[in-house]
Design an enzyme around this catalytic site. Structure first.
Site, mmCIF file in Angstrom:
data_model
loop_
_atom_site.group_PDB
_atom_site.id
_atom_site.type_symbol
_atom_site.label_atom_id
_atom_site.label_comp_id
_atom_site.label_asym_id
_atom_site.label_seq_id
_atom_site.Cartn_x
_atom_site.Cartn_y
_atom_site.Cartn_z
ATOM 1 N N SER A 216 4.865 -1.021 3.835
ATOM 2 C CA SER A 216 5.126 -2.338 4.426
ATOM 3 C C SER A 216 5.349 -3.385 3.338
ATOM 4 C CB SER A 216 3.950 -2.776 5.294
ATOM 5 O OG SER A 216 3.790 -1.900 6.373
ATOM 6 N N GLN B 123 0.848 -1.202 0.000
ATOM 7 C CA GLN B 123 0.000 0.000 0.000
ATOM 8 C C GLN B 123 0.878 1.244 0.000
ATOM 9 O OE1 GLN B 123 -2.159 0.275 3.648
ATOM 10 N NE2 GLN B 123 -3.511 1.903 2.972
ATOM 11 N N GLY B 124 0.930 1.961 -1.118
ATOM 12 C CA GLY B 124 1.778 3.149 -1.238
ATOM 13 C C GLY B 124 0.959 4.411 -1.059
ATOM 14 N N GLU C 266 -4.662 9.312 17.888
ATOM 15 C CA GLU C 266 -5.259 10.661 17.900
ATOM 16 C C GLU C 266 -6.281 10.789 16.765
ATOM 17 O OE1 GLU C 266 -1.953 10.071 18.089
ATOM 18 O OE2 GLU C 266 -1.670 10.621 20.192
ATOM 19 N N GLU D 164 -9.728 -0.924 5.909
ATOM 20 C CA GLU D 164 -8.552 -1.139 6.754
ATOM 21 C C GLU D 164 -8.960 -1.380 8.208
ATOM 22 O OE1 GLU D 164 -5.651 2.078 6.540
ATOM 23 O OE2 GLU D 164 -4.071 0.573 6.433
ATOM 24 N N SER E 273 1.319 6.618 2.272
ATOM 25 C CA SER E 273 2.031 7.623 3.071
ATOM 26 C C SER E 273 3.246 8.177 2.348
ATOM 27 C CB SER E 273 2.503 7.012 4.394
ATOM 28 O OG SER E 273 1.426 6.477 5.108
HETATM 29 C C1 LIG Z 1 4.440 -0.492 11.190
HETATM 30 C C2 LIG Z 1 3.894 0.502 10.227
HETATM 31 C C3 LIG Z 1 3.502 0.089 8.977
HETATM 32 C C4 LIG Z 1 3.005 1.017 8.056
HETATM 33 N N1 LIG Z 1 2.684 0.564 6.804
HETATM 34 C C5 LIG Z 1 2.248 1.459 5.885
HETATM 35 C C6 LIG Z 1 1.973 1.021 4.550
HETATM 36 O O1 LIG Z 1 2.099 -0.152 4.214
HETATM 37 N N2 LIG Z 1 1.577 1.947 3.650
HETATM 38 C C7 LIG Z 1 1.407 3.267 3.977
HETATM 39 O O2 LIG Z 1 1.007 4.036 3.114
HETATM 40 N N3 LIG Z 1 1.677 3.720 5.230
HETATM 41 C C8 LIG Z 1 2.093 2.847 6.184
HETATM 42 N N4 LIG Z 1 2.394 3.279 7.458
HETATM 43 C C9 LIG Z 1 2.330 4.702 7.734
HETATM 44 C C10 LIG Z 1 1.174 5.127 8.631
HETATM 45 O O3 LIG Z 1 -0.027 5.068 7.930
HETATM 46 C C11 LIG Z 1 1.492 6.543 9.104
HETATM 47 O O4 LIG Z 1 2.650 6.464 9.924
HETATM 48 C C12 LIG Z 1 0.364 7.134 9.890
HETATM 49 O O5 LIG Z 1 -0.723 7.406 9.046
HETATM 50 C C13 LIG Z 1 0.773 8.441 10.594
HETATM 51 O O6 LIG Z 1 1.339 9.322 9.687
HETATM 52 P P1 LIG Z 1 2.775 10.006 9.956
HETATM 53 O O7 LIG Z 1 3.727 8.949 10.343
HETATM 54 O O8 LIG Z 1 3.086 10.864 8.800
HETATM 55 O O9 LIG Z 1 2.553 10.904 11.254
HETATM 56 P P2 LIG Z 1 1.842 12.318 11.297
HETATM 57 O O10 LIG Z 1 0.580 12.276 10.523
HETATM 58 O O11 LIG Z 1 2.849 13.362 10.944
HETATM 59 O O12 LIG Z 1 1.471 12.416 12.827
HETATM 60 C C14 LIG Z 1 2.430 12.822 13.828
HETATM 61 C C15 LIG Z 1 1.679 12.943 15.139
HETATM 62 O O13 LIG Z 1 0.678 13.969 15.054
HETATM 63 C C16 LIG Z 1 -0.607 13.460 15.394
HETATM 64 N N5 LIG Z 1 -1.636 14.066 14.547
HETATM 65 C C17 LIG Z 1 -1.610 14.205 13.202
HETATM 66 N N6 LIG Z 1 -2.753 14.780 12.769
HETATM 67 C C18 LIG Z 1 -3.514 15.024 13.862
HETATM 68 C C19 LIG Z 1 -4.808 15.595 14.076
HETATM 69 N N7 LIG Z 1 -5.546 16.068 13.057
HETATM 70 N N8 LIG Z 1 -5.274 15.669 15.332
HETATM 71 C C20 LIG Z 1 -4.542 15.197 16.387
HETATM 72 N N9 LIG Z 1 -3.292 14.652 16.255
HETATM 73 C C21 LIG Z 1 -2.796 14.573 15.014
HETATM 74 C C22 LIG Z 1 -0.504 11.963 15.108
HETATM 75 O O14 LIG Z 1 -1.468 11.232 15.862
HETATM 76 C C23 LIG Z 1 0.915 11.657 15.520
HETATM 77 O O15 LIG Z 1 0.988 11.476 16.911
HETATM 78 C C24 LIG Z 1 2.874 2.385 8.409
HETATM 79 C C25 LIG Z 1 3.253 2.803 9.694
HETATM 80 C C26 LIG Z 1 3.756 1.883 10.593
HETATM 81 C C27 LIG Z 1 4.158 2.360 11.958
#
Ligand SMILES: Cc1cc2nc3c(=O)[nH]c(=O)nc-3n(C[C@H](O)[C@H](O)[C@H](O)COP(=O)(O)OP(=O)(O)OC[C@H]3O[C@@H](n4cnc5c(N)ncnc54)[C@H](O)[C@@H]3O)c2cc1C
Length: 385
Positions: free
Chosen positions: A161, A126-127, A370, A244, A129
């Site tokens: 992933s 899944q691409g 969150e 999901e 993020s």
């Molecule tokens: C093990 C693992 C596997 C993953 N696999 C995939 C995958 O296969 N494909 C893919 O596309 N992605 C994948 N991800 C990515 C995952 O979807 C993102 O990490 C997640 O959506 C959070 O985005 P971010 O890391 O950019 O954090 P951010 O969105 O930058 O968030 C940072 C912090 O701010 C908080 N925050 C953000 N927005 C708000 C809001 N509106 N209100 C309150 N708090 C907020 C968040 O809760 C977090 O604590 C994976 C992540 C992990 C850990």
């Protein structure tokens, strides 16, 4: 609601359990090397397909079993109970890509991709993020330009992933720079063997490389691989994300971890401590709450025909419970739980350390805690933004 299974659902569980018990004793210890895990995952999916257990909740017309989400939940529970091999296809290909193509794809896309997913021929990732688009997915910047009969893609995805093991990727790109963030996105099916793709594994806190950075440099994706309409990809993304958070059985996995902790506590003499007994009892109640939430969520999907925002209650609850179980496990197991695999003093060869570190990811992937609280507040409780 009535949590008792119908006679037909009980018969489904019994038949599946019998088949798993007959099939799985032939299996050896789970492999540790990721290439072997992937090979076993493909083989297991093929085995499920041959025996008629692939795509439990997919419609029969697309090769599935035509059953509902409760059956999918029972299937997931029984596979975990029996210790079946992990299916890499379960979460993304069967759980996300299949339902997305069934709802939003063309008939040609369904005929081309769905049978290969059911047989385990193709592994999907899944691409979605990007470095600056996670929770706020509409901030995606990866560029897609329509040129002739292709969309040419350039940019970076992150946290993808098992991309290093996958054959295909569902990808969201920005095709219209002038439109509002939720508009101007396009949903693509991308062959990861295409020229211009570089996949770089990222090593996580557990020491394993589960997710990746994926770079696209002028990658040509045929227009026939667009799902939905060009610039209307957000509607498809929402369909994918709703799936999901539905139909999984996290309580079965957590119940297995809790049983391991109870067994450890019994054999290590920790159960003479009343505080340990109370902790284990409390966690058992919480795993049961997660189970009932999973059934309530699945019943809602059966009733309405699609996953709703209530799925966020389940995701929030089980992911934080997973972390609570691991935190308590560390207190109960003690110093032996802090050592890594391979250290002779490590309890269960580093199992507890690995699980504790991995549990941190649960409140991030598939939407952070969150974000789940925001969804529950606004879309379940009707509170203001
Ligand atoms: C093990 C693992 C596997 C993953 N696999 C995939 C995958 O296969 N494909 C893919 O596309 N992605 C994948 N991800 C990515 C995952 O979807 C993102 O990490 C997640 O959506 C959070 O985005 P971010 O890391 O950019 O954090 P951010 O969105 O930058 O968030 C940072 C912090 O701010 C908080 N925050 C953000 N927005 C708000 C809001 N509106 N209100 C309150 N708090 C907020 C968040 O809760 C977090 O604590 C994976 C992540 C992990 C850990």
């Amino acid at each position: 609601m009535d949590f008792r299974l119908s006679v037909e659902q009980q018969a489904f569980r019994a038949k599946l359990r019998h088949w798993l018990d007959e099939t799985l004793p032939l299996r050896v210890e789970p492999p540790r090397e990721s290439a072997e895990k992937v090979a076993l995952s493909r083989e297991w999916q093929g085995c499920l397909f041959e025996a008629g257990w692939a795509g439990i909740s997919w419609p029969k017309v697309y090769g599935g079993c035509g059953a509902d989400t409760i059956h999918q939940l029972i299937f997931n529970e029984e596979c975990i109970r029996a210790g079946s091999p992990d299916s890499l296809n379960l979460s993304v290909a069967l759980g996300l890509v299949g339902p997305t193509l069934i709802h939003c794809g063309t008939e040609a896309q369904r005929q081309r991709f769905l049978p290969r997913i059911l047989r385990g021929d193709d592994i999907w990732c899944q691409g979605f993020s990007e470095p600056n688009a996670g929770s706020d997915l509409a901030a995606i910047r990866m560029r897609g330009e329509v040129r002739g009969d292709s969309i040419v893609v350039t940019g970076q995805k992150i946290w993808t992933s098992f991309a290093q093991h996958a054959d295909w990727c569902i990808l969201v790109v920005r095709t219209n720079l002038d439109a509002k963030p939720h508009e101007g996105l396009t949903f693509l099916l991308v062959d990861l063997r295409s020229a211009g793709i570089t996949i770089r594994p990222l090593v996580e806190i557990t020491g394993e490389a589960w997710f990746n950075e994926v770079f696209f440099d002028e990658v040509a994706v045929p227009l026939e691989n667009v799902v939905g309409e060009i610039d209307r990809g957000w509607d498809v993304v929402i369909t994918t994300l709703m799936h999901e958070r539905g139909g999984t059985a996290p309580h079965a996995r957590l119940g297995r971890e809790l049983r391991a902790l109870i067994e450890y506590s019994m054999t290590a003499g920790r159960c003479t401590d009343p505080l340990v007994r109370q902790t284990l009892a409390r966690l058992a109640v919480e795993v049961r709450i997660a189970e009932l939430n999973a059934y309530r969520n699945a019943s809602g999907i059966v009733r309405t025909g699609q996953p709703g925002p209530e799925g966020s209650i389940l995701k929030l609850y089980w992911s934080e419970l997973e972390q609570r179980i691991m935190d308590r496990a560390f207190e109960i197991v003690g110093l032996g739980a802090t050592l890594l695999e391979g250290d002779p003093r490590a309890e269960a060869d580093g199992f507890w350390t690995h699980e504790l570190l991995w549990s941190r990811a649960a409140s991030i992937y598939a939407g952070t805690s969150e974000v789940q609280r925001n969804i529950i507040a606004q879309r379940v409780l009707g509170l203001p933004r």
